[in-house]
Design a protein around this motif. Structure first.
Motif, PDB file in Angstrom:
ATOM      1  N   LEU A 169    -166.175  37.303 -90.702  1.00  0.00           N
ATOM      2  CA  LEU A 169    -166.726  37.858 -89.463  1.00  0.00           C
ATOM      3  C   LEU A 169    -168.026  38.636 -89.677  1.00  0.00           C
ATOM      4  O   LEU A 169    -168.782  38.849 -88.727  1.00  0.00           O
ATOM      5  N   ALA A 170    -168.306  39.070 -90.894  1.00  0.00           N
ATOM      6  CA  ALA A 170    -169.466  39.927 -91.177  1.00  0.00           C
ATOM      7  C   ALA A 170    -170.793  39.373 -90.641  1.00  0.00           C
ATOM      8  O   ALA A 170    -171.565  40.125 -90.033  1.00  0.00           O
ATOM      9  N   PRO A 171    -171.097  38.086 -90.802  1.00  0.00           N
ATOM     10  CA  PRO A 171    -172.386  37.593 -90.295  1.00  0.00           C
ATOM     11  C   PRO A 171    -172.530  37.651 -88.773  1.00  0.00           C
ATOM     12  O   PRO A 171    -173.641  37.561 -88.256  1.00  0.00           O
ATOM     13  N   CYS A 172    -171.450  37.820 -88.060  1.00  0.00           N
ATOM     14  CA  CYS A 172    -171.509  37.885 -86.590  1.00  0.00           C
ATOM     15  C   CYS A 172    -172.124  39.186 -86.097  1.00  0.00           C
ATOM     16  O   CYS A 172    -172.570  39.270 -84.958  1.00  0.00           O
ATOM     17  N   GLY A 173    -172.118  40.234 -86.927  1.00  0.00           N
ATOM     18  CA  GLY A 173    -172.657  41.521 -86.510  1.00  0.00           C
ATOM     19  C   GLY A 173    -171.840  42.189 -85.419  1.00  0.00           C
ATOM     20  O   GLY A 173    -172.396  42.880 -84.565  1.00  0.00           O
ATOM     21  N   LEU A 174    -170.534  41.991 -85.436  1.00  0.00           N
ATOM     22  CA  LEU A 174    -169.661  42.561 -84.409  1.00  0.00           C
ATOM     23  C   LEU A 174    -169.750  44.078 -84.396  1.00  0.00           C
ATOM     24  O   LEU A 174    -169.855  44.716 -85.444  1.00  0.00           O
ATOM     25  N   ARG A 175    -169.710  44.663 -83.223  1.00  0.00           N
ATOM     26  CA  ARG A 175    -169.715  46.120 -83.093  1.00  0.00           C
ATOM     27  C   ARG A 175    -168.367  46.710 -83.453  1.00  0.00           C
ATOM     28  O   ARG A 175    -168.271  47.852 -83.899  1.00  0.00           O
ATOM     29  N   ARG A 176    -167.282  45.922 -83.250  1.00  0.00           N
ATOM     30  CA  ARG A 176    -165.954  46.489 -83.446  1.00  0.00           C
ATOM     31  C   ARG A 176    -164.952  45.383 -83.750  1.00  0.00           C
ATOM     32  O   ARG A 176    -164.957  44.331 -83.118  1.00  0.00           O
ATOM     33  N   ILE A 177    -164.096  45.644 -84.732  1.00  0.00           N
ATOM     34  CA  ILE A 177    -162.940  44.797 -85.009  1.00  0.00           C
ATOM     35  C   ILE A 177    -161.728  45.718 -84.925  1.00  0.00           C
ATOM     36  O   ILE A 177    -161.657  46.717 -85.644  1.00  0.00           O
ATOM     37  N   LEU A 178    -160.813  45.406 -84.037  1.00  0.00           N
ATOM     38  CA  LEU A 178    -159.632  46.244 -83.838  1.00  0.00           C
ATOM     39  C   LEU A 178    -158.376  45.520 -84.284  1.00  0.00           C
ATOM     40  O   LEU A 178    -158.326  44.293 -84.333  1.00  0.00           O
TER      41      LEU A 178
ATOM     42  N   ARG B 144    -154.781  35.580 -87.381  1.00  0.00           N
ATOM     43  CA  ARG B 144    -155.483  35.063 -86.211  1.00  0.00           C
ATOM     44  C   ARG B 144    -156.447  36.121 -85.708  1.00  0.00           C
ATOM     45  O   ARG B 144    -156.125  37.313 -85.704  1.00  0.00           O
ATOM     46  N   VAL B 145    -157.628  35.691 -85.285  1.00  0.00           N
ATOM     47  CA  VAL B 145    -158.634  36.584 -84.733  1.00  0.00           C
ATOM     48  C   VAL B 145    -159.064  36.050 -83.374  1.00  0.00           C
ATOM     49  O   VAL B 145    -159.410  34.877 -83.243  1.00  0.00           O
ATOM     50  N   VAL B 146    -159.026  36.913 -82.363  1.00  0.00           N
ATOM     51  CA  VAL B 146    -159.556  36.598 -81.043  1.00  0.00           C
ATOM     52  C   VAL B 146    -160.903  37.309 -80.965  1.00  0.00           C
ATOM     53  O   VAL B 146    -160.978  38.526 -81.144  1.00  0.00           O
ATOM     54  N   THR B 147    -161.969  36.546 -80.719  1.00  0.00           N
ATOM     55  CA  THR B 147    -163.297  37.141 -80.743  1.00  0.00           C
ATOM     56  C   THR B 147    -164.277  36.392 -79.847  1.00  0.00           C
ATOM     57  O   THR B 147    -164.094  35.200 -79.581  1.00  0.00           O
ATOM     58  N   ASP B 148    -165.322  37.092 -79.444  1.00  0.00           N
ATOM     59  CA  ASP B 148    -166.419  36.458 -78.722  1.00  0.00           C
ATOM     60  C   ASP B 148    -167.558  36.108 -79.680  1.00  0.00           C
ATOM     61  O   ASP B 148    -168.590  35.617 -79.264  1.00  0.00           O
ATOM     62  N   HIS B 149    -167.397  36.393 -80.963  1.00  0.00           N
ATOM     63  CA  HIS B 149    -168.385  36.140 -82.021  1.00  0.00           C
ATOM     64  C   HIS B 149    -169.683  36.919 -81.823  1.00  0.00           C
ATOM     65  O   HIS B 149    -170.675  36.636 -82.468  1.00  0.00           O
ATOM     66  N   THR B 150    -169.674  37.892 -80.925  1.00  0.00           N
ATOM     67  CA  THR B 150    -170.893  38.636 -80.641  1.00  0.00           C
ATOM     68  C   THR B 150    -170.702  40.144 -80.749  1.00  0.00           C
ATOM     69  O   THR B 150    -171.475  40.818 -81.416  1.00  0.00           O
ATOM     70  N   THR B 151    -169.703  40.685 -80.062  1.00  0.00           N
ATOM     71  CA  THR B 151    -169.543  42.140 -80.054  1.00  0.00           C
ATOM     72  C   THR B 151    -168.166  42.625 -80.468  1.00  0.00           C
ATOM     73  O   THR B 151    -168.026  43.760 -80.910  1.00  0.00           O
ATOM     74  N   PHE B 152    -167.125  41.795 -80.328  1.00  0.00           N
ATOM     75  CA  PHE B 152    -165.769  42.310 -80.483  1.00  0.00           C
ATOM     76  C   PHE B 152    -164.847  41.280 -81.124  1.00  0.00           C
ATOM     77  O   PHE B 152    -164.989  40.079 -80.898  1.00  0.00           O
TER      78      PHE B 152
END
Length: 110
Positions: A71-80, A34-42
């Protein structure tokens, strides 16, 4: 789960396994992430699970690789993520320890 990206890992008809987003099942489910994300930065990768009978076959690495690539196309700054015992699985996919863990803080039980 409804507000998250959900990934399932399923046995394929040929005896292998296929990873994809939930709803693309080909056989019995053997893994989940499961991934919790804003699809923009995190993004926060959580709830990674491989069924005990399916462990030791590289399926965890395959599942996390699929999540990373999705997630790569989203250009996220960080995946934790946080792990107590699977550091080597995540390192194979490119995760590494925080460079400056002293900058991070948590609220709640640790």
């Amino acid at each position: 789960m409804a507000g998250s990206l959900n990934f399932g890992l399923y046995e394929a008809g040929s005896g292998g396994a296929a990873a994809g987003t939930a709803g693309t099942a080909g056989g019995r489910q053997v893994g989940y992430a499961r991934v919790v994300t804003d699809h923009t930065t995190f993004a926060w990768l959580c709830d990674v699970y491989i069924a005990p009978a399916a462990r030791g076959k590289g399926l965890g690495t395959a599942l996390v690789t699929r999540v990373r690539d999705h997630l790569a196309p989203c250009g996220l700054r960080r995946i934790l993520l946080a792990t107590g015992d699977a550091h080597e699985v995540y390192a194979r996919v490119g995760f590494e320890p925080l460079a400056e863990p002293g900058k991070w803080m948590a609220l709640g039980l640790q």
